[in-house]
Design a protein around this motif. Sequence first.
Motif, PDB file in Angstrom:
ATOM      1  N   TRP A 196      -4.899  27.600 -12.442  1.00  0.00           N
ATOM      2  CA  TRP A 196      -5.875  28.675 -12.609  1.00  0.00           C
ATOM      3  C   TRP A 196      -6.553  28.493 -13.951  1.00  0.00           C
ATOM      4  O   TRP A 196      -5.880  28.470 -14.989  1.00  0.00           O
ATOM      5  CB  TRP A 196      -5.201  30.052 -12.570  1.00  0.00           C
ATOM      6  N   HIS A 197      -7.886  28.355 -13.956  1.00  0.00           N
ATOM      7  CA  HIS A 197      -8.640  28.205 -15.203  1.00  0.00           C
ATOM      8  C   HIS A 197      -8.768  29.572 -15.881  1.00  0.00           C
ATOM      9  O   HIS A 197      -9.563  30.408 -15.454  1.00  0.00           O
ATOM     10  CB  HIS A 197     -10.043  27.652 -14.930  1.00  0.00           C
ATOM     11  N   LEU A 198      -8.001  29.797 -16.938  1.00  0.00           N
ATOM     12  CA  LEU A 198      -8.091  31.051 -17.690  1.00  0.00           C
ATOM     13  C   LEU A 198      -9.228  30.986 -18.711  1.00  0.00           C
ATOM     14  O   LEU A 198      -9.910  31.971 -18.950  1.00  0.00           O
ATOM     15  CB  LEU A 198      -6.768  31.354 -18.381  1.00  0.00           C
ATOM     16  N   VAL A 199      -9.400  29.816 -19.317  1.00  0.00           N
ATOM     17  CA  VAL A 199     -10.535  29.540 -20.208  1.00  0.00           C
ATOM     18  C   VAL A 199     -11.034  28.154 -19.821  1.00  0.00           C
ATOM     19  O   VAL A 199     -10.261  27.196 -19.798  1.00  0.00           O
ATOM     20  CB  VAL A 199     -10.116  29.543 -21.701  1.00  0.00           C
ATOM     21  N   LYS A 200     -12.322  28.035 -19.532  1.00  0.00           N
ATOM     22  CA  LYS A 200     -12.880  26.763 -19.071  1.00  0.00           C
ATOM     23  C   LYS A 200     -14.129  26.445 -19.876  1.00  0.00           C
ATOM     24  O   LYS A 200     -15.245  26.581 -19.405  1.00  0.00           O
ATOM     25  CB  LYS A 200     -13.193  26.837 -17.576  1.00  0.00           C
ATOM     26  N   GLY A 201     -13.918  26.038 -21.120  1.00  0.00           N
ATOM     27  CA  GLY A 201     -15.029  25.697 -21.993  1.00  0.00           C
ATOM     28  C   GLY A 201     -15.017  24.230 -22.357  1.00  0.00           C
ATOM     29  O   GLY A 201     -14.076  23.510 -22.057  1.00  0.00           O
ATOM     30  N   GLN A 202     -16.066  23.786 -23.014  1.00  0.00           N
ATOM     31  CA  GLN A 202     -16.139  22.393 -23.465  1.00  0.00           C
ATOM     32  C   GLN A 202     -15.175  22.123 -24.626  1.00  0.00           C
ATOM     33  O   GLN A 202     -14.620  21.047 -24.734  1.00  0.00           O
ATOM     34  CB  GLN A 202     -17.561  22.047 -23.891  1.00  0.00           C
ATOM     35  N   GLU A 203     -14.994  23.103 -25.495  1.00  0.00           N
ATOM     36  CA  GLU A 203     -14.150  22.917 -26.674  1.00  0.00           C
ATOM     37  C   GLU A 203     -12.722  23.406 -26.486  1.00  0.00           C
ATOM     38  O   GLU A 203     -11.840  23.033 -27.248  1.00  0.00           O
ATOM     39  CB  GLU A 203     -14.781  23.609 -27.887  1.00  0.00           C
ATOM     40  N   LEU A 204     -12.494  24.252 -25.482  1.00  0.00           N
ATOM     41  CA  LEU A 204     -11.164  24.804 -25.260  1.00  0.00           C
ATOM     42  C   LEU A 204     -10.930  25.031 -23.776  1.00  0.00           C
ATOM     43  O   LEU A 204     -11.798  25.573 -23.079  1.00  0.00           O
ATOM     44  CB  LEU A 204     -11.007  26.138 -26.008  1.00  0.00           C
ATOM     45  N   SER A 205      -9.756  24.615 -23.310  1.00  0.00           N
ATOM     46  CA  SER A 205      -9.349  24.847 -21.932  1.00  0.00           C
ATOM     47  C   SER A 205      -7.954  25.452 -21.948  1.00  0.00           C
ATOM     48  O   SER A 205      -7.065  24.964 -22.649  1.00  0.00           O
ATOM     49  CB  SER A 205      -9.328  23.520 -21.161  1.00  0.00           C
ATOM     50  N   VAL A 206      -7.771  26.539 -21.184  1.00  0.00           N
ATOM     51  CA  VAL A 206      -6.452  27.140 -20.999  1.00  0.00           C
ATOM     52  C   VAL A 206      -6.233  27.260 -19.495  1.00  0.00           C
ATOM     53  O   VAL A 206      -7.011  27.919 -18.807  1.00  0.00           O
ATOM     54  CB  VAL A 206      -6.331  28.526 -21.672  1.00  0.00           C
ATOM     55  N   ILE A 207      -5.193  26.586 -19.009  1.00  0.00           N
ATOM     56  CA  ILE A 207      -4.899  26.572 -17.585  1.00  0.00           C
ATOM     57  C   ILE A 207      -3.478  27.077 -17.373  1.00  0.00           C
ATOM     58  O   ILE A 207      -2.547  26.647 -18.057  1.00  0.00           O
ATOM     59  CB  ILE A 207      -5.054  25.156 -16.988  1.00  0.00           C
ATOM     60  N   HIS A 208      -3.316  27.982 -16.426  1.00  0.00           N
ATOM     61  CA  HIS A 208      -2.004  28.449 -15.977  1.00  0.00           C
ATOM     62  C   HIS A 208      -1.671  27.595 -14.765  1.00  0.00           C
ATOM     63  O   HIS A 208      -2.432  27.569 -13.800  1.00  0.00           O
ATOM     64  CB  HIS A 208      -2.085  29.930 -15.613  1.00  0.00           C
ATOM     65  N   GLU A 209      -0.550  26.870 -14.820  1.00  0.00           N
ATOM     66  CA  GLU A 209      -0.186  25.993 -13.710  1.00  0.00           C
ATOM     67  C   GLU A 209       1.160  26.392 -13.135  1.00  0.00           C
ATOM     68  O   GLU A 209       2.009  26.953 -13.827  1.00  0.00           O
ATOM     69  CB  GLU A 209      -0.145  24.527 -14.163  1.00  0.00           C
ATOM     70  N   ARG A 210       1.318  26.081 -11.860  1.00  0.00           N
ATOM     71  CA  ARG A 210       2.581  26.312 -11.150  1.00  0.00           C
ATOM     72  C   ARG A 210       2.948  25.043 -10.398  1.00  0.00           C
ATOM     73  O   ARG A 210       2.146  24.521  -9.618  1.00  0.00           O
ATOM     74  CB  ARG A 210       2.432  27.466 -10.154  1.00  0.00           C
ATOM     75  N   MET A 211       4.165  24.549 -10.669  1.00  0.00           N
ATOM     76  CA  MET A 211       4.676  23.367  -9.983  1.00  0.00           C
ATOM     77  C   MET A 211       5.924  23.755  -9.192  1.00  0.00           C
ATOM     78  O   MET A 211       6.905  24.231  -9.774  1.00  0.00           O
ATOM     79  CB  MET A 211       5.053  22.275 -10.993  1.00  0.00           C
ATOM     80  N   PRO A 212       5.915  23.564  -7.861  1.00  0.00           N
ATOM     81  CA  PRO A 212       7.127  23.794  -7.076  1.00  0.00           C
ATOM     82  C   PRO A 212       8.222  22.814  -7.509  1.00  0.00           C
ATOM     83  O   PRO A 212       7.956  21.820  -8.198  1.00  0.00           O
ATOM     84  CB  PRO A 212       6.689  23.512  -5.638  1.00  0.00           C
ATOM     85  N   GLY A 213       9.439  23.070  -7.061  1.00  0.00           N
ATOM     86  CA  GLY A 213      10.545  22.173  -7.379  1.00  0.00           C
ATOM     87  C   GLY A 213      10.301  20.754  -6.898  1.00  0.00           C
ATOM     88  O   GLY A 213       9.617  20.527  -5.896  1.00  0.00           O
ATOM     89  N   GLN A 214      10.843  19.813  -7.648  1.00  0.00           N
ATOM     90  CA  GLN A 214      10.789  18.388  -7.296  1.00  0.00           C
ATOM     91  C   GLN A 214       9.369  17.838  -7.199  1.00  0.00           C
ATOM     92  O   GLN A 214       9.046  17.072  -6.302  1.00  0.00           O
ATOM     93  CB  GLN A 214      11.560  18.123  -5.988  1.00  0.00           C
ATOM     94  N   THR A 215       8.510  18.234  -8.139  1.00  0.00           N
ATOM     95  CA  THR A 215       7.149  17.703  -8.196  1.00  0.00           C
ATOM     96  C   THR A 215       6.900  17.109  -9.576  1.00  0.00           C
ATOM     97  O   THR A 215       7.589  17.429 -10.539  1.00  0.00           O
ATOM     98  CB  THR A 215       6.090  18.788  -7.904  1.00  0.00           C
ATOM     99  N   ALA A 216       5.900  16.238  -9.661  1.00  0.00           N
ATOM    100  CA  ALA A 216       5.568  15.598 -10.930  1.00  0.00           C
ATOM    101  C   ALA A 216       4.085  15.267 -10.967  1.00  0.00           C
ATOM    102  O   ALA A 216       3.465  14.990  -9.943  1.00  0.00           O
ATOM    103  CB  ALA A 216       6.383  14.321 -11.122  1.00  0.00           C
ATOM    104  N   GLU A 217       3.559  15.292 -12.175  1.00  0.00           N
ATOM    105  CA  GLU A 217       2.184  14.873 -12.415  1.00  0.00           C
ATOM    106  C   GLU A 217       2.187  13.358 -12.647  1.00  0.00           C
ATOM    107  O   GLU A 217       3.209  12.779 -13.005  1.00  0.00           O
ATOM    108  CB  GLU A 217       1.663  15.597 -13.665  1.00  0.00           C
ATOM    109  N   VAL A 218       1.060  12.714 -12.465  1.00  0.00           N
ATOM    110  CA  VAL A 218       0.925  11.288 -12.755  1.00  0.00           C
ATOM    111  C   VAL A 218       0.940  11.092 -14.277  1.00  0.00           C
ATOM    112  O   VAL A 218       0.291  11.844 -15.012  1.00  0.00           O
ATOM    113  CB  VAL A 218      -0.397  10.748 -12.148  1.00  0.00           C
ATOM    114  N   ARG A 219       1.699  10.098 -14.751  1.00  0.00           N
ATOM    115  CA  ARG A 219       1.729   9.797 -16.194  1.00  0.00           C
ATOM    116  C   ARG A 219       0.316   9.392 -16.633  1.00  0.00           C
ATOM    117  O   ARG A 219      -0.358   8.622 -15.963  1.00  0.00           O
ATOM    118  CB  ARG A 219       2.712   8.664 -16.486  1.00  0.00           C
ATOM    119  N   HIS A 220      -0.126   9.936 -17.763  1.00  0.00           N
ATOM    120  CA  HIS A 220      -1.496   9.702 -18.225  1.00  0.00           C
ATOM    121  C   HIS A 220      -1.600   9.991 -19.722  1.00  0.00           C
ATOM    122  O   HIS A 220      -0.635  10.408 -20.353  1.00  0.00           O
ATOM    123  CB  HIS A 220      -2.476  10.587 -17.448  1.00  0.00           C
ATOM    124  N   PHE A 221      -2.788   9.765 -20.256  1.00  0.00           N
ATOM    125  CA  PHE A 221      -3.080  10.174 -21.635  1.00  0.00           C
ATOM    126  C   PHE A 221      -4.541  10.585 -21.722  1.00  0.00           C
ATOM    127  O   PHE A 221      -5.316  10.357 -20.802  1.00  0.00           O
ATOM    128  CB  PHE A 221      -2.739   9.074 -22.648  1.00  0.00           C
TER     129      PHE A 221
END
Length: 115
Positions: free
Chosen positions: A22-47
Amino acid sequence: MSIKISKENAEHYIWGGVCDGWHLVKGQELSVIHERMPGQTAEVRHFHERSRQFFFVLSGQAVLEVEGVRHIIGSQEGVEVPPGVSHQMRNEGAGAVEFLVISQPTTRGDRINEE
């Protein structure tokens, strides 16, 4: 103009097929996202080349791997990730984890996947 924002009225999206954001703040200089991950999930490794991020767990427990170091983050704990540093958020438990991802500047167009 300031408005009150919550998961109920924020822009919602699904990532990884089963995770919510959920995008709580969606600006060019600042982003605040509320995320929910169910059990046994993972994001792709990145930078990110430019963006600095702060991951703050609201409920549950997450594992944030940063440059090969595992950080177990419990409720009301967080970890900062500087630009250029490889990282991966994981939920290795059975229950869901909810957390904030605060990015400065935004990560849009600034993500390089490693897997």
